[in-house]
Design an enzyme around this catalytic site. Structure first.
Site, PDB file in Angstrom:
ATOM      1  N   CYS A   1       0.991  -0.885   0.639  1.00 40.48           N
ATOM      2  CA  CYS A   1       0.286  -0.579   0.088  1.00 40.48           C
ATOM      3  C   CYS A   1       0.896   1.256  -0.037  1.00 40.48           C
ATOM      4  CB  CYS A   1      -1.025  -0.018   1.503  1.00 40.48           C
ATOM      5  SG  CYS A   1      -1.968   2.079   1.574  1.00 40.48           S
TER       6      CYS A   1
ATOM      7  N   CYS B   1      -0.091   3.490   3.127  1.00 37.13           N
ATOM      8  CA  CYS B   1       0.515   3.096   3.834  1.00 37.13           C
ATOM      9  C   CYS B   1       1.844   3.968   4.621  1.00 37.13           C
ATOM     10  CB  CYS B   1       0.069   1.477   3.909  1.00 37.13           C
ATOM     11  SG  CYS B   1      -1.548   1.588   4.015  1.00 37.13           S
TER      12      CYS B   1
ATOM     13  N   ASP C   1      36.632  11.813 -18.767  1.00 38.45           N
ATOM     14  CA  ASP C   1      38.422  11.649 -18.082  1.00 38.45           C
ATOM     15  C   ASP C   1      39.177  10.552 -19.208  1.00 38.45           C
ATOM     16  OD1 ASP C   1      40.610  10.464 -17.002  1.00 38.45           O
ATOM     17  OD2 ASP C   1      39.695   8.912 -16.546  1.00 38.45           O
TER      18      ASP C   1
ATOM     19  N   ASP D   1      37.202   6.690 -14.380  1.00 40.59           N
ATOM     20  CA  ASP D   1      36.812   5.601 -13.669  1.00 40.59           C
ATOM     21  C   ASP D   1      36.370   5.739 -12.544  1.00 40.59           C
ATOM     22  OD1 ASP D   1      39.379   6.754 -12.595  1.00 40.59           O
ATOM     23  OD2 ASP D   1      40.624   6.012 -14.133  1.00 40.59           O
TER      24      ASP D   1
ATOM     25  N   ASP E   1      39.075   9.632 -10.155  1.00 40.57           N
ATOM     26  CA  ASP E   1      38.565  10.718 -10.280  1.00 40.57           C
ATOM     27  C   ASP E   1      37.388  10.461  -9.647  1.00 40.57           C
ATOM     28  OD1 ASP E   1      39.867  11.568 -12.791  1.00 40.57           O
ATOM     29  OD2 ASP E   1      38.795   9.949 -13.391  1.00 40.57           O
TER      30      ASP E   1
END
Length: 729
Positions: free
Chosen positions: A21, A24, A423, A620, A624
């Site tokens: 639900c 709920c 990159d 990668d 990075d």
């Protein structure tokens, strides 16, 4: 501080079996977030998983009490790594809260109840024409059919009232149908409750179907591992297998854990992780991932990680947690429903009371009927259920395609991407370096230069470092770890080591210059690694890296999707960066950048972007991490196995195909389109019928369509987000 509070907050996960639900679920989440000692609670209805961050020592008891106060039949089970069993993948998806016989009994019971209510409704409709059921038996029949279909609805309305939740769908249905009884609209009272209950059952089925859409993903978890112990093969739960154990995988079986092949040759189907159907060949020393399928030969594998750190476990965690990060649209709909429903209730009260008092000749029963119609139409279920389901469908589809999107908030951000930055090493390129040549200065020995560089890089995990070490090993140069007494990595620059009391520096031109070493710049378009010994430049190693085959196609697809700016950022030298960028068809590039300089470059591009436009960075996930974190949308390529990628990236591409980047954007845009369609459909239909209801044109039967009918149409439309379209977004 409460006696049950502790100083340090911790996060736990609970499986809520039997919860389907949507209303709920929202109330349970709201109640938990208002509870003293609970810092944060996120309930993902699409997987039935609750995440709680609290300072309570009796957290399980508190959570269970709150959940059961709204939904007594729901089972609350704590989930942890130590409890992972072979049933775990299904626990988050199964909603029946019991076994097959119980489910069959419940379905049978629901069917009988619905048939009885339907039969009562038919008799009442016929009685309107022929009047063959005298008073009070017509009321007895109506009440029997009404309670058969709506006792559960009335019960929830009362419970929610006791919890302070007055204006919800159960309250609206209860008031509207009880009002219908008072004015003698018996068929309407039974019909509204019957169709509302049928709608609830169909909505539950739709939620369950969406959950089953990820069962195939979660079922990728291997259920057993065949472990070699003292020459015997023993079946064990993968969660109990330690790193370093030797497991045997027969043809057709799933690889249970991440590891390295010791013996055997085979091909491995990686589609459960990457979404790519093309198998890869493996042989001794090949790395393999848990969850992949061994296709042909027998493999003996030495495990390298415990199950909770394996690729398949990380994937399962990402898939389960994805929908818990809610988008602004989802949060808006929840807030909208909170205010919209009370406004409509007040409007209904005004419609019922004011006209009979103000307009001469108008009857109270006539306007009360119109008010009841408004209450039925105003139920917000269609939006509350269909919008989260649409997001979850899109996330599930992306996961099946090998792209893990961390929540609907990321889905929304992907829609607005107009700048993509790549990159270079390991992202645009394959990341598989090879040594092109070794250049020496002042007659230094070439093999000795390579050996010294390899010794300095021996403890580094960078792809360039591994390439240099492998080349030295290929040439059979002696590499003794004990010769190195000091080693330090300078990210984006290089390494410094102490060899037999002498200082070795290996890295970029700038790194050597910072250390007072004069370097003559190389004129070649290659990755250059300089080597210095005792403050003197002794030579350089030139390495090459090939562009990914799909890079040009991915760039072309991004342009077709309306990405306005493409750029390459790299720590490699400017010449090498330029060569790769031009080969990929990307006009903008910057090389020789340190990690903090990449972050600055990304921030500059973000400042240039127009309002609401997003920047996506693809890296990668290892070196990075800072720039992936800083971007609007951070994407980690091949991130499974990299803890940095899992933690900081918004999107994790589980394979190595750059074409998954435009595919993720495409899936996100199609998902948003479906969600906007639902919002427009639901609000326009409800507004139309609310106007008709206020004018007295619409009856209860039109109101049922405006509520249940529209909700089902929106759900069916949401299910479209689970299907992949090869063409278009």
């Amino acid at each position: 501080m409460s006696e049950h509070q502790v100083l340090e907050a911790s996060e736990r996960k609970y499986l809520l079996k039997g919860l389907v639900c949507a209303g709920c679920a929202a109330k349970i989440e709201d109640a938990l977030n208002k509870t003293e000692g609970i810092d944060e609670a996120n309930l993902d209805l699409s997987t039935g998983v609750l995440y709680v961050k609290s300072r309570l020592s009796n957290e399980h008891e508190v959570v269970e009490n709150i959940v059961k106060s709204f939904e007594p039949h729901v089972e609350v089970t704590p989930a942890g790594a130590e409890e992972l069993s072979e049933e775990m993948p299904r626990e988050c998806c199964v909603s029946d809260g019991g076994n097959a016989p119980k489910k069959l009994l419940r379905v049978t019971k629901d069917g009988v109840v619905m048939l009885f209510s339907a039969f009562a409704l038919i008799l009442l409709l016929v009685n309107q024409e022929r009047s063959f059921i005298p008073y009070p038996w017509n009321y007895v029949l109506a009440l029997s059919g009404y309670l058969a279909a709506g006792s559960n609805v009335l019960s929830k309305a009362v419970k929610n009232l006791l919890h302070g939740y007055i204006f919800d769908e159960y309250f609206l249905m209860a008031v509207a149908t009880i009002g219908a009884f008072f004015i003698g609209a018996l068929p309407e009272a039974v019909g509204v409750m019957l169709f509302f209950r049928i709608g609830e059952i169909l909505q539950d089925r739709a939620v369950n179907k969406s959950r089953r859409s990820i069962e195939s993903l979660l079922a990728s978890r291997p259920k057993t591992a065949l472990v070699s112990i003292d020459g015997k093969l023993v079946e064990m739960d993968p969660a109990k297998v330690s790193p370093g154990a030797v497991v045997v995988v027969r043809p057709g079986e799933k690889i249970p854990l991440d590891g390295v092949v010791l013996e055997g040759f085979s091909s491995v189907d990686t589609s459960p992780l990457t979404g790519e159907s093309l198998p890869i060949s493996v042989s001794p020393e090949s790395e393999v991932k848990g969850g992949c399928i061994n296709k042909e030969g027998l493999l003996r594998i030495r495990t390298t990680k415990p199950f909770v750190e394996s690729s398949i476990y990380k994937m399962m965690e990402l898939v389960e947690r994805a929908s818990a990060r809610k988008a602004k649209t989802e949060k808006f709909i929840t807030t909208f429903a909170k205010y919209y429903t009370p406004v409509v209730v007040l409007l209904a009260v005004a419609v019922a009371v004011i006209p009979p008092l103000v307009v001469e000749g108008e009857t109270f029963s006539n306007w009360l009927y119109r008010a009841m119609v408004l209450l039925v139409i105003s139920c917000p279920c269609a939006l509350v259920v269909s919008i989260p389901l649409g997001y979850f469908g899109g996330i599930g589809l992306a996961s099946a395609r090998g792209v893990l999107i961390k929540g609907s908030i990321v889905m929304d951000a992907l829609n607005d991407v107009r700048t993509v930055i790549f990159d270079k090493t390991g992202t645009l390129t394959e990341g598989v370096f090879r040594v092109l040549s070794v250049e020496v200065v002042d007659g230094f020995d070439e093999s000795e230069l390579l050996r010294l560089a390899a010794l300095a890089e021996l403890h580094s995990n960078h792809p360039i470092a591994r390439t240099i070490v492998k080349e030295a090993q290929r040439r059979r140069l002696p590499l003794r770890d004990e010769e190195i007494t000091f080693h330090k990595v300078y990210p984006g620059k290089g390494v410094m080591a102490n060899w037999k009391g002498k200082k070795i520096i290996v890295g970029t031109d700038e790194f050597l210059s910072e250390n007072g070493i004069e370097v003559k710049e190389s004129s070649k378009n290659a990755t250059v690694v300089n080597v210095a010994l005792e403050g003197k430049h002794i030579g350089r190693i030139l390495l090459g890296d090939a562009l990914r085959q799909e890079a040009k196609n991915a760039v072309s697809k991004l342009r077709a999707l309306g990405v306005e700016k493409l750029m390459v950022l790299s720590g490699d030298n400017q010449r090498s960066t330029e060569a790769v960028a031009k080969e990929a068809g990307i006009p903008c590039f910057k090389g020789a950048l340190l990690p903090e300089e990449k972050v600055k470059a990304v921030e500059e591009e973000m400042e240039k972007a127009r309002e609401k436009e997003k920047l996506l960075f693809v890296g990668d996930g290892i070196n990075d991490s800072p720039v992936i974190t800083r971007s609007d949308v951070g994407v980690a390529m091949g991130g499974i196995g990299s803890d940095a990628a899992i933690e900081v990236a918004d999107v994790v591409i589980m394979g190595d195909s750059l074409e998954k980047v435009p595919e993720a954007i495409c899936i996100a845009r199609r998902t948003r389109k479906i969600i906007l369609q639902n919002i427009v459909l639901v609000l326009s239909v409800k507004a139309f019928f609310l106007a008709l209801g206020a004018m007295g044109v619409a009856t209860m039967w039109e109101a049922v369509f405006a509520d249940v009918g529209v909700a089902l149409l929106a759900l069916v439309n949401s299910m479209r987000s689970m299907k992949f379209q090869k063409k278009g977004c």
